[in-house]
Design a protein around this motif. Structure first.
Motif, PDB file in Angstrom:
ATOM      1  N   TRP A  41       0.862  -1.178   0.000  1.00  0.00           N
ATOM      2  CA  TRP A  41       0.000   0.000   0.000  1.00  0.00           C
ATOM      3  C   TRP A  41       0.900   1.230   0.000  1.00  0.00           C
ATOM      4  O   TRP A  41       1.940   1.234   0.663  1.00  0.00           O
ATOM      5  CB  TRP A  41      -0.840   0.057   1.266  1.00  0.00           C
ATOM      6  CG  TRP A  41      -1.914  -0.973   1.401  1.00  0.00           C
ATOM      7  CD1 TRP A  41      -1.829  -2.311   1.161  1.00  0.00           C
ATOM      8  CD2 TRP A  41      -3.246  -0.734   1.858  1.00  0.00           C
ATOM      9  NE1 TRP A  41      -3.026  -2.922   1.438  1.00  0.00           N
ATOM     10  CE2 TRP A  41      -3.921  -1.967   1.875  1.00  0.00           C
ATOM     11  CE3 TRP A  41      -3.937   0.404   2.264  1.00  0.00           C
ATOM     12  CZ2 TRP A  41      -5.248  -2.102   2.275  1.00  0.00           C
ATOM     13  CZ3 TRP A  41      -5.255   0.266   2.668  1.00  0.00           C
ATOM     14  CH2 TRP A  41      -5.897  -0.966   2.662  1.00  0.00           C
ATOM     15  N   TRP A  44       0.044   7.068   1.855  1.00  0.00           N
ATOM     16  CA  TRP A  44      -1.135   7.932   1.895  1.00  0.00           C
ATOM     17  C   TRP A  44      -2.397   7.081   1.960  1.00  0.00           C
ATOM     18  O   TRP A  44      -3.292   7.348   2.752  1.00  0.00           O
ATOM     19  CB  TRP A  44      -1.188   8.843   0.666  1.00  0.00           C
ATOM     20  CG  TRP A  44      -2.339   9.809   0.721  1.00  0.00           C
ATOM     21  CD1 TRP A  44      -2.318  11.083   1.199  1.00  0.00           C
ATOM     22  CD2 TRP A  44      -3.691   9.550   0.311  1.00  0.00           C
ATOM     23  NE1 TRP A  44      -3.579  11.633   1.134  1.00  0.00           N
ATOM     24  CE2 TRP A  44      -4.442  10.720   0.584  1.00  0.00           C
ATOM     25  CE3 TRP A  44      -4.357   8.469  -0.241  1.00  0.00           C
ATOM     26  CZ2 TRP A  44      -5.806  10.817   0.313  1.00  0.00           C
ATOM     27  CZ3 TRP A  44      -5.712   8.565  -0.499  1.00  0.00           C
ATOM     28  CH2 TRP A  44      -6.420   9.737  -0.224  1.00  0.00           C
ATOM     29  N   ARG A  45      -2.445   6.022   1.141  1.00  0.00           N
ATOM     30  CA  ARG A  45      -3.627   5.151   1.127  1.00  0.00           C
ATOM     31  C   ARG A  45      -3.844   4.508   2.492  1.00  0.00           C
ATOM     32  O   ARG A  45      -4.965   4.460   2.990  1.00  0.00           O
ATOM     33  CB  ARG A  45      -3.464   4.086   0.044  1.00  0.00           C
ATOM     34  CG  ARG A  45      -4.633   3.129  -0.030  1.00  0.00           C
ATOM     35  CD  ARG A  45      -4.441   2.101  -1.140  1.00  0.00           C
ATOM     36  NE  ARG A  45      -5.442   1.043  -1.034  1.00  0.00           N
ATOM     37  CZ  ARG A  45      -5.235  -0.209  -1.344  1.00  0.00           C
ATOM     38  NH1 ARG A  45      -4.068  -0.605  -1.817  1.00  0.00           N
ATOM     39  NH2 ARG A  45      -6.191  -1.104  -1.215  1.00  0.00           N
ATOM     40  N   TRP A  46      -2.766   3.997   3.106  1.00  0.00           N
ATOM     41  CA  TRP A  46      -2.913   3.369   4.415  1.00  0.00           C
ATOM     42  C   TRP A  46      -3.366   4.393   5.456  1.00  0.00           C
ATOM     43  O   TRP A  46      -4.255   4.125   6.255  1.00  0.00           O
ATOM     44  CB  TRP A  46      -1.627   2.691   4.880  1.00  0.00           C
ATOM     45  CG  TRP A  46      -1.868   2.032   6.203  1.00  0.00           C
ATOM     46  CD1 TRP A  46      -1.567   2.536   7.430  1.00  0.00           C
ATOM     47  CD2 TRP A  46      -2.551   0.800   6.433  1.00  0.00           C
ATOM     48  NE1 TRP A  46      -2.010   1.686   8.416  1.00  0.00           N
ATOM     49  CE2 TRP A  46      -2.620   0.607   7.820  1.00  0.00           C
ATOM     50  CE3 TRP A  46      -3.108  -0.162   5.600  1.00  0.00           C
ATOM     51  CZ2 TRP A  46      -3.217  -0.519   8.395  1.00  0.00           C
ATOM     52  CZ3 TRP A  46      -3.694  -1.271   6.171  1.00  0.00           C
ATOM     53  CH2 TRP A  46      -3.748  -1.439   7.552  1.00  0.00           C
ATOM     54  N   HIS A  48      -5.094   7.006   5.120  1.00  0.00           N
ATOM     55  CA  HIS A  48      -6.451   7.500   4.926  1.00  0.00           C
ATOM     56  C   HIS A  48      -7.505   6.404   4.790  1.00  0.00           C
ATOM     57  O   HIS A  48      -8.686   6.650   5.008  1.00  0.00           O
ATOM     58  CB  HIS A  48      -6.496   8.428   3.702  1.00  0.00           C
ATOM     59  CG  HIS A  48      -5.740   9.692   3.950  1.00  0.00           C
ATOM     60  ND1 HIS A  48      -4.401   9.806   3.667  1.00  0.00           N
ATOM     61  CD2 HIS A  48      -6.128  10.867   4.490  1.00  0.00           C
ATOM     62  CE1 HIS A  48      -3.986  11.015   4.008  1.00  0.00           C
ATOM     63  NE2 HIS A  48      -5.021  11.676   4.517  1.00  0.00           N
ATOM     64  N   GLN A  49      -7.096   5.186   4.431  1.00  0.00           N
ATOM     65  CA  GLN A  49      -8.066   4.120   4.206  1.00  0.00           C
ATOM     66  C   GLN A  49      -7.822   2.868   5.047  1.00  0.00           C
ATOM     67  O   GLN A  49      -8.707   2.030   5.159  1.00  0.00           O
ATOM     68  CB  GLN A  49      -8.088   3.734   2.722  1.00  0.00           C
ATOM     69  CG  GLN A  49      -8.531   4.871   1.830  1.00  0.00           C
ATOM     70  CD  GLN A  49      -8.423   4.510   0.349  1.00  0.00           C
ATOM     71  OE1 GLN A  49      -7.886   3.477  -0.031  1.00  0.00           O
ATOM     72  NE2 GLN A  49      -8.955   5.377  -0.492  1.00  0.00           N
ATOM     73  N   GLY A  50      -6.632   2.747   5.591  1.00  0.00           N
ATOM     74  CA  GLY A  50      -6.324   1.562   6.392  1.00  0.00           C
ATOM     75  C   GLY A  50      -6.897   1.682   7.787  1.00  0.00           C
ATOM     76  O   GLY A  50      -7.021   2.780   8.329  1.00  0.00           O
ATOM     77  N   GLY A  53      -4.975   3.883  10.639  1.00  0.00           N
ATOM     78  CA  GLY A  53      -4.110   4.920  10.090  1.00  0.00           C
ATOM     79  C   GLY A  53      -2.634   4.720  10.392  1.00  0.00           C
ATOM     80  O   GLY A  53      -2.170   3.612  10.657  1.00  0.00           O
TER      81      GLY A  53
END
Length: 159
Positions: A41, A44-46, A48-50, A53
């Protein structure tokens, strides 16, 4: 990049790939019938979406231990009920599995189950098999007392 070990249904993020790989390898030994893989990942993705955080990203392999369990069920009056499940067992547990992991030699509790049956459950778990077995005798004695004397433990309205 964040290296996410997908261990069963859980995702555990790591800063270093080798830690994620080691977690996946050890998990696969413990649970060969459960999926385990490393996903890449971007950070940034983790964040905001993981789940959890950035604060959940690990810089080491989590602790793993074998946790011993014991459980018994007692009817009102103190008679032991047959649960149909094993009385004692052990499972590997990882520190991110907060519902299963412990680093204590033993910890126990009794609880009155809600409902018309009013059974008292005795539970022990810990990392030391002998300590768990000794605590199991103690928790069963308390569970019998609690089943026989519900007011003493605040389990009745009359208390």
């Amino acid at each position: 990049m964040v290296h996410v070990a997908r261990l069963g249904e859980q995702r555990v993020p790591f800063l270093h790939r080798e830690h994620a790989d080691e977690a996946v390898a050890r998990w696969s030994e413990d649970w060969p019938d459960h999926p385990a893989a490393v996903e890449e990942w971007d950070r940034w993705r983790w964040e905001h979406q993981g789940p959890g955080g950035a604060s959940t990203i690990r810089d080491r392999v989590p602790e793993r231990t074998v946790v011993f369990h014991a459980r018994a069920l007692f009817l009102p009056g103190g008679e032991r009920a047959t649960a149909g499940l094993p009385e004692q067992w052990s499972v590997p547990a990882w520190e991110f599995e907060t519902d299963r992991f412990t680093d204590r030699a033993s910890a126990w509790r009794t609880a009155r189950r809600p409902g018309p049956g009013q059974e008292v459950e005795a539970k022990v778990r810990g990392t030391d098999k002998d300590a768990v077995e000794a605590a199991f005798a103690e928790v069963c004695a308390q569970a019998v007392d609690r089943a026989q004397n519900p007011g003493k433990y605040g389990d009745t309205d009359e208390w």
